[in-house]
Design a protein around this motif. Structure first.
Motif, PDB file in Angstrom:
ATOM      1  N   LEU A 126       0.802  -1.482   0.206  1.00 39.12           N
ATOM      2  CA  LEU A 126      -0.072  -0.312   0.055  1.00 39.12           C
ATOM      3  C   LEU A 126       1.291   1.469  -0.010  1.00 39.12           C
ATOM      4  O   LEU A 126       0.208   2.106  -0.631  1.00 39.12           O
ATOM      5  N   PHE A 127       1.712   1.565   0.570  1.00 37.77           N
ATOM      6  CA  PHE A 127       2.655   2.245   0.357  1.00 37.77           C
ATOM      7  C   PHE A 127       3.242   2.627  -0.383  1.00 37.77           C
ATOM      8  O   PHE A 127       3.934   3.887  -1.378  1.00 37.77           O
ATOM      9  N   LEU A 128       3.750   1.195  -1.045  1.00 36.94           N
ATOM     10  CA  LEU A 128       4.491   1.810  -2.494  1.00 36.94           C
ATOM     11  C   LEU A 128       3.725   2.329  -3.536  1.00 36.94           C
ATOM     12  O   LEU A 128       3.192   2.920  -4.333  1.00 36.94           O
ATOM     13  N   PHE A 129       2.449   1.786  -3.445  1.00 37.13           N
ATOM     14  CA  PHE A 129       0.662   2.176  -4.398  1.00 37.13           C
ATOM     15  C   PHE A 129       0.784   3.263  -3.689  1.00 37.13           C
ATOM     16  O   PHE A 129       1.150   4.456  -4.889  1.00 37.13           O
ATOM     17  N   SER A 130       0.662   3.855  -2.989  1.00 34.25           N
ATOM     18  CA  SER A 130       0.670   5.460  -2.410  1.00 34.25           C
ATOM     19  C   SER A 130       1.467   6.400  -2.372  1.00 34.25           C
ATOM     20  O   SER A 130       1.450   7.395  -3.568  1.00 34.25           O
ATOM     21  N   VAL A 131       2.676   6.861  -2.521  1.00 34.87           N
ATOM     22  CA  VAL A 131       3.805   7.023  -3.585  1.00 34.87           C
ATOM     23  C   VAL A 131       3.929   6.753  -4.411  1.00 34.87           C
ATOM     24  O   VAL A 131       4.412   8.121  -5.468  1.00 34.87           O
ATOM     25  N   PHE A 132       3.673   5.776  -5.589  1.00 37.94           N
ATOM     26  CA  PHE A 132       3.001   5.944  -6.564  1.00 37.94           C
ATOM     27  C   PHE A 132       2.398   6.861  -7.298  1.00 37.94           C
ATOM     28  O   PHE A 132       2.615   7.918  -8.256  1.00 37.94           O
ATOM     29  N   ILE A 133       1.606   7.434  -6.505  1.00 39.10           N
ATOM     30  CA  ILE A 133       0.291   8.071  -6.850  1.00 39.10           C
ATOM     31  C   ILE A 133       0.375   9.165  -6.240  1.00 39.10           C
ATOM     32  O   ILE A 133       0.522  10.478  -6.962  1.00 39.10           O
ATOM     33  N   MET A 134       0.938   9.917  -4.990  1.00 38.93           N
ATOM     34  CA  MET A 134       1.881  10.785  -5.120  1.00 38.93           C
ATOM     35  C   MET A 134       2.472  12.026  -6.412  1.00 38.93           C
ATOM     36  O   MET A 134       2.735  12.594  -6.411  1.00 38.93           O
ATOM     37  N   PHE A 135       3.816  10.323  -6.442  1.00 40.62           N
ATOM     38  CA  PHE A 135       4.449  11.502  -7.155  1.00 40.62           C
ATOM     39  C   PHE A 135       4.326  11.423  -8.817  1.00 40.62           C
ATOM     40  O   PHE A 135       4.439  12.002  -9.601  1.00 40.62           O
ATOM     41  N   ALA A 136       3.225  10.910  -8.766  1.00 39.51           N
ATOM     42  CA  ALA A 136       2.037  11.039  -9.867  1.00 39.51           C
ATOM     43  C   ALA A 136       1.514  12.262 -10.910  1.00 39.51           C
ATOM     44  O   ALA A 136       1.339  13.184 -11.107  1.00 39.51           O
ATOM     45  N   VAL A 276       3.809   2.392  11.188  1.00 37.05           N
ATOM     46  CA  VAL A 276       5.075   3.705  10.375  1.00 37.05           C
ATOM     47  C   VAL A 276       4.361   3.334   9.222  1.00 37.05           C
ATOM     48  O   VAL A 276       3.843   4.564   8.342  1.00 37.05           O
ATOM     49  N   THR A 277       4.042   2.400   8.467  1.00 32.53           N
ATOM     50  CA  THR A 277       3.547   2.413   7.116  1.00 32.53           C
ATOM     51  C   THR A 277       2.862   2.073   6.763  1.00 32.53           C
ATOM     52  O   THR A 277       2.452   2.778   5.403  1.00 32.53           O
ATOM     53  N   TYR A 278       1.452   2.152   7.801  1.00 34.61           N
ATOM     54  CA  TYR A 278       0.034   1.873   6.800  1.00 34.61           C
ATOM     55  C   TYR A 278       0.037   4.310   7.449  1.00 34.61           C
ATOM     56  O   TYR A 278      -0.641   4.372   6.352  1.00 34.61           O
TER      57      TYR A 278
END
Length: 357
Positions: A126-136, A276-278
């Motif tokens: 979920l963290f990796l997916f969220s980071v992808f969304i944020m930088f996109a 922390v990750t969530y």
């Protein structure tokens, strides 16, 4: 996001992340349209009696020896489904996880720690997916990061925009003063306004080019020197490094959370890591939502979103660790300070890497 500085943002790797995602989804839908039944009738891989991986006789939908799914589908639709699942873990679990992350983060964290995980996306995925969304989102809504014809990075930063606006306003004020003076009018108010704008313009220009004094820390001084000598390049590299090393926020943050429950026998580093990750996943998605709101001119909405983090931290702390109301409030206040400290360490590290890399 990493690309040659002699190419434009759209030329990096041939297309942006959003285009890659769109093409993948489109290809998957096209494959489903071409093979509405998934090609199962003709694939020859839907009625295996033994595992194709290890040869163990099959009982149920998965091999009880190696865990591989019983039926291997060799179709385009299955391939793109695996692509989306592998990269984004994009399946039914996401629709169970996101509402829990938003409304009941403490219960989500507690259930994952306690082993009730089948319904939820793992914290790291979920963290990796969220980071992808944020930088996109940042790539589409933040200051444009382009390259000029000479290959130099050109970034629309606030200082240059502010200076241009003040210069335009100052020019108009001077023109108006000349007109009023020609007619014999009173120019005192205009003179005051012009003087204030001149001071503001001088201050803005100092912000963009004045050399900062030494901080006493060699690492920070090197970052400052490199940033001031080539700020556009450093900002570009910081964006790239922030995406690449976003995972580093987790190990940076965990020791701070441990300080809220020092030497506790009930809670372990694993529990803190899941928390922390969530939490970082939620904050990352919240930041992306704020960027989108700001891009559409909904600044009040973006401002209200800034009030959400402490409330979310409080709910997650109480639900995960079972703290009292007072204990939750005290630890939330401390966690806000710790979060800012962790973010500062991360940003300084990224800036140092960008200035030397």
């Amino acid at each position: 996001m990493n690309c040659n500085l002699e190419r434009t943002g759209q030329d990096c790797g041939g297309m942006s992340e959003a285009q890659v995602l769109g093409d993948a989804i489109g290809a998957g839908l096209a494959a489903r349209a071409l093979e509405p039944n998934g090609g199962e009738v003709d694939s020859g891989h839907t009625h295996e009696s033994a595992c194709l991986n290890c040869g163990t006789p099959l009982v149920g939908s998965h091999c009880h020896n190696c865990g591989q799914t019983a039926h291997v589908h060799r179709t385009l639709g299955a391939f793109f489904h695996d692509l989306l699942h592998g990269v984004f873990h994009f399946e039914g679990k996401i629709w169970h996880t996101l509402p829990m992350l938003i409304a009941r983060p403490g219960k989500l964290t507690r259930e994952y720690i306690d082993g009730r995980r089948a319904r939820y996306v793992s914290p790291l995925a979920l963290f990796l997916f969220s980071v992808f969304i944020m930088f996109a989102v940042i790539q589409q809504t933040a200051g444009d990061l382009n390259l000029g014809k000479d290959g130099n990075v050109a970034i629309n930063v606030g200082v240059s925009k502010g200076s241009a606006e003040i210069e335009k306003s100052l020019k108009a004020a001077r023109t108006k003063r000349a007109e009023v003076e020609a007619k014999g009018g009173d120019t005192d108010d205009l003179d005051t306004d012009i003087e204030q704008q001149e001071r503001a313009l001088a201050a803005m220009r100092r912000m963009g080019g004045e050399k900062l004094s030494s901080t006493g820390f060699s690492i920070l001084d090197e970052v400052i020197d490199e940033t001031q000598s080539n700020p556009k390049l450093v900002l570009y590299k910081m964006q790239s490094h922030a995406y690449k090393y976003s995972w580093a926020l987790v190990p940076i943050s965990v020791p701070f959370l441990w300080l809220l429950f020092p030497f506790s026998r009930r809670f372990h580093l694993y529990d803190h890591t899941v928390f922390v990750t969530y939490s970082l996943s939620f904050m990352t998605l919240l930041f992306a939502a704020g960027m989108i709101a700001g891009a559409f001119g909904a600044d009040p909405v973006a401002g209200l979103l800034a009030l959400v983090p402490p409330i979310h931290m409080y709910k997650q702390l109480r639900g995960t660790y079972g703290t009292s109301r007072l204990g939750g409030l005290v630890r939330t206040a401390a966690l806000l300070v710790f979060a800012m400290s962790a973010l500062a360490i991360y940003l300084v590290s990224i800036a140092a890497e960008a200035s030397t890399g």
